[in-house]
Write a protein that holds these residues in place. Structure first.
Motif, PDB file in Angstrom:
ATOM      1  N   ALA A  92      -2.136 -11.862   4.821  1.00 24.57           N
ATOM      2  CA  ALA A  92      -3.061 -10.792   5.218  1.00 24.57           C
ATOM      3  C   ALA A  92      -3.097 -10.666   6.741  1.00 24.57           C
ATOM      4  O   ALA A  92      -3.093  -9.556   7.277  1.00 24.57           O
ATOM      5  CB  ALA A  92      -4.443 -11.070   4.661  1.00 24.57           C
ATOM      6  N   MET A  93      -3.071 -11.819   7.433  1.00 26.81           N
ATOM      7  CA  MET A  93      -3.077 -11.802   8.901  1.00 26.81           C
ATOM      8  C   MET A  93      -1.827 -11.111   9.434  1.00 26.81           C
ATOM      9  O   MET A  93      -1.871 -10.375  10.411  1.00 26.81           O
ATOM     10  CB  MET A  93      -3.128 -13.231   9.458  1.00 26.81           C
ATOM     11  N   LYS A  94      -0.706 -11.399   8.775  1.00 27.13           N
ATOM     12  CA  LYS A  94       0.560 -10.786   9.186  1.00 27.13           C
ATOM     13  C   LYS A  94       0.456  -9.258   9.139  1.00 27.13           C
ATOM     14  O   LYS A  94       0.993  -8.556   9.993  1.00 27.13           O
ATOM     15  CB  LYS A  94       1.675 -11.269   8.247  1.00 27.13           C
ATOM     16  N   MET A  95      -0.280  -8.771   8.137  1.00 33.53           N
ATOM     17  CA  MET A  95      -0.449  -7.320   7.978  1.00 33.53           C
ATOM     18  C   MET A  95      -1.221  -6.708   9.150  1.00 33.53           C
ATOM     19  O   MET A  95      -1.145  -5.511   9.390  1.00 33.53           O
ATOM     20  CB  MET A  95      -1.183  -7.003   6.670  1.00 33.53           C
ATOM     21  N   LEU A  96      -2.006  -7.546   9.863  1.00 35.59           N
ATOM     22  CA  LEU A  96      -2.750  -7.051  11.030  1.00 35.59           C
ATOM     23  C   LEU A  96      -1.895  -7.094  12.290  1.00 35.59           C
ATOM     24  O   LEU A  96      -2.218  -6.474  13.296  1.00 35.59           O
ATOM     25  CB  LEU A  96      -4.008  -7.895  11.242  1.00 35.59           C
ATOM     26  N   GLU A  97      -0.779  -7.859  12.219  1.00 38.01           N
ATOM     27  CA  GLU A  97       0.056  -8.035  13.412  1.00 38.01           C
ATOM     28  C   GLU A  97       1.202  -7.029  13.504  1.00 38.01           C
ATOM     29  O   GLU A  97       1.547  -6.592  14.587  1.00 38.01           O
ATOM     30  CB  GLU A  97       0.668  -9.449  13.413  1.00 38.01           C
ATOM     31  N   ILE A  98       1.795  -6.714  12.344  1.00 38.73           N
ATOM     32  CA  ILE A  98       2.971  -5.841  12.375  1.00 38.73           C
ATOM     33  C   ILE A  98       2.537  -4.389  12.644  1.00 38.73           C
ATOM     34  O   ILE A  98       1.371  -4.055  12.475  1.00 38.73           O
ATOM     35  CB  ILE A  98       3.788  -5.934  11.063  1.00 38.73           C
ATOM     36  N   PRO A  99       3.494  -3.531  13.091  1.00 35.51           N
ATOM     37  CA  PRO A  99       3.129  -2.144  13.390  1.00 35.51           C
ATOM     38  C   PRO A  99       2.462  -1.462  12.195  1.00 35.51           C
ATOM     39  O   PRO A  99       2.872  -1.681  11.048  1.00 35.51           O
ATOM     40  CB  PRO A  99       4.487  -1.485  13.692  1.00 35.51           C
ATOM     41  N   ALA A 100       1.457  -0.638  12.479  1.00 29.40           N
ATOM     42  CA  ALA A 100       0.694   0.038  11.420  1.00 29.40           C
ATOM     43  C   ALA A 100       1.598   0.853  10.494  1.00 29.40           C
ATOM     44  O   ALA A 100       1.382   0.897   9.287  1.00 29.40           O
ATOM     45  CB  ALA A 100      -0.371   0.928  12.039  1.00 29.40           C
ATOM     46  N   GLU A 101       2.647   1.450  11.056  1.00 31.21           N
ATOM     47  CA  GLU A 101       3.504   2.291  10.209  1.00 31.21           C
ATOM     48  C   GLU A 101       4.295   1.452   9.201  1.00 31.21           C
ATOM     49  O   GLU A 101       4.606   1.932   8.110  1.00 31.21           O
ATOM     50  CB  GLU A 101       4.430   3.203  11.030  1.00 31.21           C
ATOM     51  N   ASP A 102       4.568   0.196   9.548  1.00 35.09           N
ATOM     52  CA  ASP A 102       5.248  -0.688   8.590  1.00 35.09           C
ATOM     53  C   ASP A 102       4.335  -1.010   7.414  1.00 35.09           C
ATOM     54  O   ASP A 102       4.778  -1.066   6.264  1.00 35.09           O
ATOM     55  CB  ASP A 102       5.675  -2.001   9.253  1.00 35.09           C
ATOM     56  N   VAL A 103       3.048  -1.213   7.700  1.00 37.39           N
ATOM     57  CA  VAL A 103       2.090  -1.493   6.633  1.00 37.39           C
ATOM     58  C   VAL A 103       1.966  -0.271   5.724  1.00 37.39           C
ATOM     59  O   VAL A 103       1.984  -0.379   4.501  1.00 37.39           O
ATOM     60  CB  VAL A 103       0.707  -1.868   7.208  1.00 37.39           C
ATOM     61  N   GLU A 104       1.912   0.914   6.350  1.00 41.90           N
ATOM     62  CA  GLU A 104       1.821   2.159   5.581  1.00 41.90           C
ATOM     63  C   GLU A 104       3.022   2.309   4.660  1.00 41.90           C
ATOM     64  O   GLU A 104       2.885   2.637   3.485  1.00 41.90           O
ATOM     65  CB  GLU A 104       1.734   3.374   6.523  1.00 41.90           C
ATOM     66  N   SER A 105       4.229   2.032   5.177  1.00 41.03           N
ATOM     67  CA  SER A 105       5.404   2.243   4.326  1.00 41.03           C
ATOM     68  C   SER A 105       5.529   1.145   3.274  1.00 41.03           C
ATOM     69  O   SER A 105       6.015   1.396   2.170  1.00 41.03           O
ATOM     70  CB  SER A 105       6.696   2.388   5.137  1.00 41.03           C
ATOM     71  N   PHE A 106       5.047  -0.055   3.599  1.00 41.69           N
ATOM     72  CA  PHE A 106       5.004  -1.136   2.601  1.00 41.69           C
ATOM     73  C   PHE A 106       4.112  -0.690   1.438  1.00 41.69           C
ATOM     74  O   PHE A 106       4.511  -0.754   0.260  1.00 41.69           O
ATOM     75  CB  PHE A 106       4.451  -2.401   3.266  1.00 41.69           C
ATOM     76  N   ALA A 107       2.925  -0.183   1.763  1.00 39.75           N
ATOM     77  CA  ALA A 107       1.984   0.281   0.737  1.00 39.75           C
ATOM     78  C   ALA A 107       2.596   1.420  -0.083  1.00 39.75           C
ATOM     79  O   ALA A 107       2.514   1.434  -1.316  1.00 39.75           O
ATOM     80  CB  ALA A 107       0.687   0.731   1.387  1.00 39.75           C
ATOM     81  N   ALA A 108       3.240   2.364   0.609  1.00 37.02           N
ATOM     82  CA  ALA A 108       3.848   3.507  -0.080  1.00 37.02           C
ATOM     83  C   ALA A 108       4.943   3.029  -1.027  1.00 37.02           C
ATOM     84  O   ALA A 108       5.081   3.524  -2.156  1.00 37.02           O
ATOM     85  CB  ALA A 108       4.415   4.474   0.952  1.00 37.02           C
ATOM     86  N   GLN A 109       5.710   2.027  -0.567  1.00 36.63           N
ATOM     87  CA  GLN A 109       6.812   1.506  -1.377  1.00 36.63           C
ATOM     88  C   GLN A 109       6.296   0.827  -2.643  1.00 36.63           C
ATOM     89  O   GLN A 109       6.884   0.949  -3.714  1.00 36.63           O
ATOM     90  CB  GLN A 109       7.639   0.524  -0.542  1.00 36.63           C
ATOM     91  N   LEU A 110       5.184   0.117  -2.506  1.00 34.03           N
ATOM     92  CA  LEU A 110       4.556  -0.538  -3.658  1.00 34.03           C
ATOM     93  C   LEU A 110       4.220   0.486  -4.733  1.00 34.03           C
ATOM     94  O   LEU A 110       4.498   0.288  -5.918  1.00 34.03           O
ATOM     95  CB  LEU A 110       3.257  -1.221  -3.225  1.00 34.03           C
ATOM     96  N   GLN A 111       3.619   1.585  -4.294  1.00 34.99           N
ATOM     97  CA  GLN A 111       3.240   2.632  -5.255  1.00 34.99           C
ATOM     98  C   GLN A 111       4.474   3.268  -5.882  1.00 34.99           C
ATOM     99  O   GLN A 111       4.534   3.489  -7.085  1.00 34.99           O
ATOM    100  CB  GLN A 111       2.399   3.698  -4.546  1.00 34.99           C
ATOM    101  N   LEU A 112       5.474   3.514  -5.035  1.00 32.52           N
ATOM    102  CA  LEU A 112       6.704   4.156  -5.473  1.00 32.52           C
ATOM    103  C   LEU A 112       7.402   3.317  -6.543  1.00 32.52           C
ATOM    104  O   LEU A 112       7.852   3.827  -7.570  1.00 32.52           O
ATOM    105  CB  LEU A 112       7.621   4.333  -4.265  1.00 32.52           C
ATOM    106  N   VAL A 113       7.497   2.003  -6.303  1.00 32.53           N
ATOM    107  CA  VAL A 113       8.195   1.105  -7.217  1.00 32.53           C
ATOM    108  C   VAL A 113       7.582   1.192  -8.603  1.00 32.53           C
ATOM    109  O   VAL A 113       8.278   1.338  -9.606  1.00 32.53           O
ATOM    110  CB  VAL A 113       8.153  -0.346  -6.697  1.00 32.53           C
ATOM    111  N   ARG A 114       6.259   1.105  -8.660  1.00 30.81           N
ATOM    112  CA  ARG A 114       5.602   1.101  -9.952  1.00 30.81           C
ATOM    113  C   ARG A 114       5.772   2.441 -10.670  1.00 30.81           C
ATOM    114  O   ARG A 114       5.804   2.529 -11.881  1.00 30.81           O
ATOM    115  CB  ARG A 114       4.138   0.770  -9.752  1.00 30.81           C
ATOM    116  N   ARG A 115       5.868   3.513  -9.879  1.00 31.46           N
ATOM    117  CA  ARG A 115       6.010   4.836 -10.506  1.00 31.46           C
ATOM    118  C   ARG A 115       7.447   5.112 -10.922  1.00 31.46           C
ATOM    119  O   ARG A 115       7.694   5.800 -11.887  1.00 31.46           O
ATOM    120  CB  ARG A 115       5.540   5.924  -9.527  1.00 31.46           C
TER     121      ARG A 115
END
Lengths: 197, 197
Positions: free
Chosen positions: A28-51
């Motif tokens: 969770a801490m790592k998610m606060l350190e990396i660029p915000a756009e990487d977190v956004e695309s990680f989240a988007a990818q999670l949703q995409l995979v399941r769909r």
């Protein structure tokens, strides 16, 4: 104690296999350190995979289409079916690069201990797809009690197809394996399966 | 070899600390097994965390507001500031339950090896917030080379405030620690800090 939004993310990370409180906190801490756009695309990818990801309607492998890449590939040898436990086993076989047949992914192995019975596995569809073109079924389940049980179960089911060769991957010493480091069962299997030179 | 959507998710999981290909694959597979709504809320939480969590404008701890819960709590002892490296150190201190003062989160420790210099840390704001009400600064950095260096650096900076007591957490044998399992440095510290009975 962490802000509630962060606590909740830590709980989600704890859903991952073998991840406890400390590891989940680090993630969770790592998610606060990396660029915000990487977190956004990680989240988007999670949703995409399941769909997008589903099971191939023929072999049970993971795919974005109705049939997986291998089942759709007309150049593959359609007389052979290699039965594996998991999608990652298909990848291991493909990396080897010597097999050009089709696959069938069971999605697990029979384990009365874990409550996994034959009907929980992708076995019925294996029987359905075997026809007069199928010449060999190679059972490539793991070399474990569960894998052996599953192999035995499938071998018996396929007895009704007399035109079919059913084989299983050889067990024995791994390449580069020293004799004194091999466990007793591996050694006993290697002994039983010894090959005349 | 996995479907492209899945490969990309595996790459994202590899951003997590100490996560390699195999672990990332297991994590990605897990995302295909759990209920779809859990994956959706996991993804939503990831986005939320990055948008909501920020650093407390006073102490640098993680918070959803401008000032963190501890800085906003009027019942805390405002004469004491405990200096820690990470937000999780605040949690460790709070679990102990015996400290009622404020905190200051440095967000790291001085480490020329890793290229972390004093100006990369949240030190300037510590000096800014010290006023005539501050009576003690407890330096609770880790008992490592980096933590010691940081403690020494801050202690020197605070020399200009003669009214201020600067203390550091005691080092020595951990509770329940056997003497023969203690490393030399811990033992040497415990010896140097021995207390007359």
């Amino acid at each position: 104690m962490y802000p509630p939004v962060l606590e909740k993310l830590i709980d989600y990370f704890k859903m991952l296999p073998s991840v406890g409180q400390k590891t989940a906190e680090r993630y969770a801490m790592k998610m606060l350190e990396i660029p915000a756009e990487d977190v956004e695309s990680f989240a988007a990818q999670l949703q995409l995979v399941r769909r997008k990801i589903r099971r191939c309607s023929v072999c049970g492998n993971l795919t974005e289409e109705d049939r997986c890449e291998i089942c759709r590939d007309e150049s593959r040898d359609r007389t052979m079916i290699c039965v594996v436990q998991q999608p990652k086993d298909v990848i291991a076989m493909e990396k080897m690069g010597e097999y050009r047949g089709l696959y069938h992914v069971l999605n697990g192995a029979i384990s009365p201990m874990k409550g996994i019975l034959p009907e929980d596995l992708n076995i019925a569809s294996l029987l359905d797809r075997i026809d007069e073109n199928t010449r060999e079924v190679i059972i490539a389940t793991s070399s474990t009690v569960e894998g052996d049980t599953t192999a035995l179960y499938i071998t018996r089911l396929l007895k009704d197809h007399p035109h079919l060769t059913v084989s299983r991957l050889a067990t024995g010493l791994p390449m580069g394996g020293n004799l004194d480091y091999a466990d007793e069962i591996t050694l006993s299997r290697a002994m039983a399966g010894r090959i005349k030179q």
